[in-house]
Design a protein around this motif. Structure first.
Motif, short mmCIF file in Angstrom:
data_model
loop_
_atom_site.label_atom_id
_atom_site.label_comp_id
_atom_site.label_asym_id
_atom_site.label_seq_id
_atom_site.Cartn_x
_atom_site.Cartn_y
_atom_site.Cartn_z
N ARG A 147 4.94 9.66 5.61
CA ARG A 147 4.39 10.32 6.81
C ARG A 147 5.47 11.12 7.55
O ARG A 147 5.20 12.19 8.07
CB ARG A 147 3.75 9.31 7.73
CG ARG A 147 2.49 8.74 7.14
CD ARG A 147 2.00 7.53 7.90
NE ARG A 147 0.94 6.89 7.18
CZ ARG A 147 -0.31 6.78 7.63
NH1 ARG A 147 -0.62 7.24 8.81
NH2 ARG A 147 -1.22 6.19 6.91
N ALA A 202 0.59 3.18 9.75
CA ALA A 202 0.71 2.94 8.31
C ALA A 202 0.30 1.51 7.97
O ALA A 202 -0.47 1.27 7.03
CB ALA A 202 2.13 3.22 7.83
N ALA A 203 0.78 0.55 8.74
CA ALA A 203 0.45 -0.86 8.49
C ALA A 203 -1.05 -1.11 8.66
O ALA A 203 -1.67 -1.82 7.86
CB ALA A 203 1.24 -1.76 9.44
N ARG A 204 -1.64 -0.50 9.67
CA ARG A 204 -3.08 -0.66 9.92
C ARG A 204 -3.88 -0.12 8.75
O ARG A 204 -4.79 -0.78 8.24
CB ARG A 204 -3.47 0.07 11.20
CG ARG A 204 -4.88 -0.19 11.67
CD ARG A 204 -5.20 0.48 13.01
NE ARG A 204 -4.24 0.15 14.06
CZ ARG A 204 -3.29 0.99 14.52
NH1 ARG A 204 -3.18 2.20 14.04
NH2 ARG A 204 -2.46 0.62 15.47
N GLU A 205 -3.54 1.08 8.29
CA GLU A 205 -4.28 1.70 7.19
C GLU A 205 -4.08 0.97 5.87
O GLU A 205 -4.97 0.98 5.03
CB GLU A 205 -3.90 3.17 7.07
CG GLU A 205 -4.45 3.98 8.23
CD GLU A 205 -4.11 5.45 8.14
OE1 GLU A 205 -3.67 5.92 7.07
OE2 GLU A 205 -4.29 6.15 9.16
N LEU A 206 -2.94 0.33 5.70
CA LEU A 206 -2.67 -0.44 4.48
C LEU A 206 -3.20 -1.87 4.58
O LEU A 206 -3.14 -2.63 3.61
CB LEU A 206 -1.17 -0.48 4.20
CG LEU A 206 -0.53 0.84 3.80
CD1 LEU A 206 0.99 0.71 3.81
CD2 LEU A 206 -1.03 1.29 2.44
N GLY A 207 -3.71 -2.25 5.74
CA GLY A 207 -4.21 -3.60 5.94
C GLY A 207 -3.09 -4.64 5.97
O GLY A 207 -3.26 -5.77 5.54
N ARG A 208 -1.92 -4.26 6.50
CA ARG A 208 -0.76 -5.14 6.51
C ARG A 208 -0.19 -5.34 7.92
O ARG A 208 1.00 -5.59 8.07
CB ARG A 208 0.32 -4.59 5.59
CG ARG A 208 -0.11 -4.60 4.14
CD ARG A 208 0.99 -4.11 3.24
NE ARG A 208 0.64 -4.33 1.87
CZ ARG A 208 1.04 -5.38 1.15
NH1 ARG A 208 1.79 -6.28 1.68
NH2 ARG A 208 0.67 -5.51 -0.10
N PRO A 236 5.54 -1.84 1.38
CA PRO A 236 4.58 -0.73 1.38
C PRO A 236 4.46 -0.04 2.74
O PRO A 236 4.19 1.15 2.81
CB PRO A 236 3.26 -1.41 0.99
CG PRO A 236 3.68 -2.60 0.18
CD PRO A 236 4.96 -3.07 0.84
N ILE A 237 4.68 -0.78 3.81
CA ILE A 237 4.62 -0.18 5.15
C ILE A 237 5.74 0.85 5.30
O ILE A 237 5.51 1.98 5.73
CB ILE A 237 4.73 -1.25 6.25
CG1 ILE A 237 3.57 -2.23 6.15
CG2 ILE A 237 4.78 -0.60 7.64
CD1 ILE A 237 3.74 -3.48 6.99
N GLU A 265 5.11 4.00 3.12
CA GLU A 265 4.09 4.88 3.71
C GLU A 265 4.63 5.57 4.96
O GLU A 265 4.35 6.74 5.21
CB GLU A 265 2.83 4.08 4.04
CG GLU A 265 1.70 4.90 4.61
CD GLU A 265 1.20 6.00 3.68
OE1 GLU A 265 0.69 7.01 4.20
OE2 GLU A 265 1.31 5.86 2.45
#
Length: 71
Positions: free
Chosen positions: A59, A19-25, A51-52, A55
């Motif tokens: 999931r 989730a963090a990777r896809e959100l750029g965080r 946001p992490i 998300e």
């Protein structure tokens, strides 16, 4: 810790990182950010990492819906 609880812990860790990777965080994930945050406001912490978690929960709900018949 049992193998089952270790597997669950790894699964949740993978969800969080994905989730963090896809959100750029990724920089806000605790494992990638080991500095002291006691002086950071809760508003700032929430805006950075919140946001992490949101998300990740989405999931987990989707995973549960997809696998409910297996329970």
């Amino acid at each position: 810790m049992s193998n089952t609880s270790e597997a669950k812990k790894r699964f949740l860790q993978e969800l969080k990182m994905e989730a963090a990777r896809e959100l750029g965080r990724l920089e806000f994930v605790r494992e990638n950010n080991d500095h002291y945050k006691g002086d950071v406001s809760s508003r700032q912490n929430g805006s950075e990492g919140g946001p992490i978690g949101g998300e990740m929960v989405r999931r987990m709900v989707q995973y549960a819906k997809n696998n409910i018949s297996q329970i």
